[in-house]
Design a protein around this motif. Structure first.
Motif, PDB file in Angstrom:
ATOM      1  N   ARG A 262       0.793  -1.295  -0.031  1.00 12.71           N
ATOM      2  CA  ARG A 262       0.109   0.139  -0.080  1.00 12.71           C
ATOM      3  C   ARG A 262       0.778   0.671  -0.153  1.00 12.71           C
ATOM      4  O   ARG A 262       1.787   1.033   0.618  1.00 12.71           O
ATOM      5  CB  ARG A 262      -1.103  -0.139   1.124  1.00 12.71           C
ATOM      6  N   VAL A 264       1.516   5.519   1.450  1.00 10.34           N
ATOM      7  CA  VAL A 264       0.702   6.297   1.699  1.00 10.34           C
ATOM      8  C   VAL A 264       0.926   7.805   1.124  1.00 10.34           C
ATOM      9  O   VAL A 264       1.786   7.783   1.274  1.00 10.34           O
ATOM     10  CB  VAL A 264       0.853   5.682   3.431  1.00 10.34           C
ATOM     11  N   SER A 267      -0.992  11.985   6.418  1.00 14.13           N
ATOM     12  CA  SER A 267      -2.055  11.437   7.110  1.00 14.13           C
ATOM     13  C   SER A 267      -2.039  12.732   7.771  1.00 14.13           C
ATOM     14  O   SER A 267      -1.465  13.368   8.294  1.00 14.13           O
ATOM     15  CB  SER A 267      -1.345  10.141   7.813  1.00 14.13           C
ATOM     16  N   VAL A 294       6.360   9.774  -2.067  1.00 16.53           N
ATOM     17  CA  VAL A 294       4.895   8.847  -0.707  1.00 16.53           C
ATOM     18  C   VAL A 294       5.091   7.704  -0.675  1.00 16.53           C
ATOM     19  O   VAL A 294       6.270   6.958  -0.828  1.00 16.53           O
ATOM     20  CB  VAL A 294       4.246   8.230  -2.414  1.00 16.53           C
ATOM     21  N   LYS A 295       5.137   7.288   1.014  1.00 11.87           N
ATOM     22  CA  LYS A 295       5.793   6.669   1.397  1.00 11.87           C
ATOM     23  C   LYS A 295       5.000   4.722   1.425  1.00 11.87           C
ATOM     24  O   LYS A 295       3.635   3.999   1.135  1.00 11.87           O
ATOM     25  CB  LYS A 295       5.376   6.115   3.639  1.00 11.87           C
ATOM     26  N   TYR A 297       4.201   1.204   2.031  1.00 12.78           N
ATOM     27  CA  TYR A 297       4.537  -0.553   2.859  1.00 12.78           C
ATOM     28  C   TYR A 297       4.396  -1.743   2.612  1.00 12.78           C
ATOM     29  O   TYR A 297       3.481  -1.800   1.432  1.00 12.78           O
ATOM     30  CB  TYR A 297       3.702  -0.470   4.170  1.00 12.78           C
ATOM     31  N   GLN A 300       2.946  -4.290   6.815  1.00 12.21           N
ATOM     32  CA  GLN A 300       2.393  -3.685   8.127  1.00 12.21           C
ATOM     33  C   GLN A 300       4.355  -2.624   7.789  1.00 12.21           C
ATOM     34  O   GLN A 300       4.871  -1.585   8.379  1.00 12.21           O
ATOM     35  CB  GLN A 300       2.426  -3.384   9.269  1.00 12.21           C
TER      36      GLN A 300
END
Length: 328
Positions: A262, A264, A267, A294-295, A297, A300
């Motif tokens: 995903r 991210v 946030s 963009v990070k 993952y 997790q």
């Protein structure tokens, strides 16, 4: 356990001995009489405890191999342990089989005769569901197996049987082959009902579903190698090294496994009152800048950074750097 004498009874016995009312020699003769031990000729013990322990060691290794294989094949958490190893009559085992059942009749070459691998229905249904892409939830009501389901189970049991070779190699080089699958125990009479068997029960858990796999080995099948079923034979050979073929098989299965990824964008935190008042057209400010990466993952774990964009009319992310932290 023998009765405990009270102090009054002890005093009375001593007095009887001193007066001669009780003869010590008569008591000794009674104790020297042969003690009778009950023995059930209908259910003789044909397996020694040491032989049952060896069977347990063999199938503990089998359960570990099976655990590794099913975890990769089903892509699910699988736990397998040896639950019990005991000797029964074939009649007792046959009566305990549920209906419908999954009974794999296995030719245990080069030994004469056959063994049975019994998979409880709840585990069988879960295996089929996972193979066909389901989540492996238990079924609410038992039903008979279809031809397609039997074919899937036959393929799986054949692979399970191949895993038996390595645990048995310290005792004998076996070449087991699946002959057929029966769903009714009445059609799986491989020996006389009164014959003794060794029953190895494996407890298996797939996700939230728990059940049993039973391995039924008749005494007649392994009678010729019983002297070799001793724990001292188990430690005669050194540990087998993993072959390049085994490593390649594991590598191929890992490469075909799916992992969730995903990206991210950013946030932020808002109050509950702001959340309740959100309307179409409202703007939420994130904690990242416009030109920030963009990070990305994996599960997790933060593994990559990237730039958002479009590829073939779909939103995409281009990898710009790799997060090395945590790879040591």
């Amino acid at each position: 356990m023998a009765d405990v004498l009270s102090q009054n009874e002890i005093d009375a016995l001593l007095q009887a001995l001193s007066t001669g009312e009780v003869d010590v020699h008569e008591i000794e003769e009674e104790n020297k009489e042969k003690k009778i031990k009950k023995y059930d000729f209908r259910r003789p013990d044909k397996f020694a405890k040491d032989q049952l322990r060896t069977l347990q060691v063999i199938h503990e290794n089998f359960s570990r191999l099976l655990n590794t294989y099913l975890s990769g094949y089903l892509r699910s958490l699988v736990q397998i342990d040896v639950f019990t190893v005991e000797q029964l009559t074939y009649y007792e085992f046959s009566n305990s089989i549920s209906n419908p059942a999954v009974l794999g009749i296995v030719d245990f070459s080069p030994l004469p005769g056959q063994i049975i691998i019994d998979i409880t229905p709840d585990i069988a249904y879960t295996l089929i569901d996972r193979i066909l892409g389901g989540n492996g939830k238990p079924i609410e009501e038992a039903r008979s197996f279809t031809e397609i389901e039997i074919t899937l189970l036959k393929k799986l049991i054949k692979q399970m049987i191949r895993l038996l070779k390595e645990p048995w190699e310290n005792v004998l080089d076996i070449d087991p082959k699946l002959e057929k699958i029966e769903t009714n125990s009445q059609f799986a009479q491989i020996i006389s009902p009164n014959e003794t068997i060794a029953l190895i029960t494996l407890n298996i858990k797939i996700g939230e579903v728990e059940g049993m796999i039973n391995v039924c080995i008749p005494h007649l099948v392994i009678e010729s190698i019983l002297p070799q079923l001793s724990t001292k034979f188990w430690f005669t050979n050194v540990k087998k090294e993993i072959s390049e073929e085994d490593q390649q098989i594991v590598k191929n299965r890992l490469e075909k496994s799916y992992i969730p990824i995903r990206a991210v964008i950013g946030s932020t935190h808002i109050t509950v009152s702001d959340f309740i008042d959100l309307q179409i057209g409202d703007v939420i400010q994130l904690d990242t800048l416009v030109n920030s990466d963009v990070k990305i993952y994996v599960n997790q774990q933060l593994k990559y950074y990237g730039k958002p964009g479009i590829k073939k009319k779909k939103v995409a992310v281009k990898i710009s750097s790799i997060e090395r932290k945590g790879d040591e």
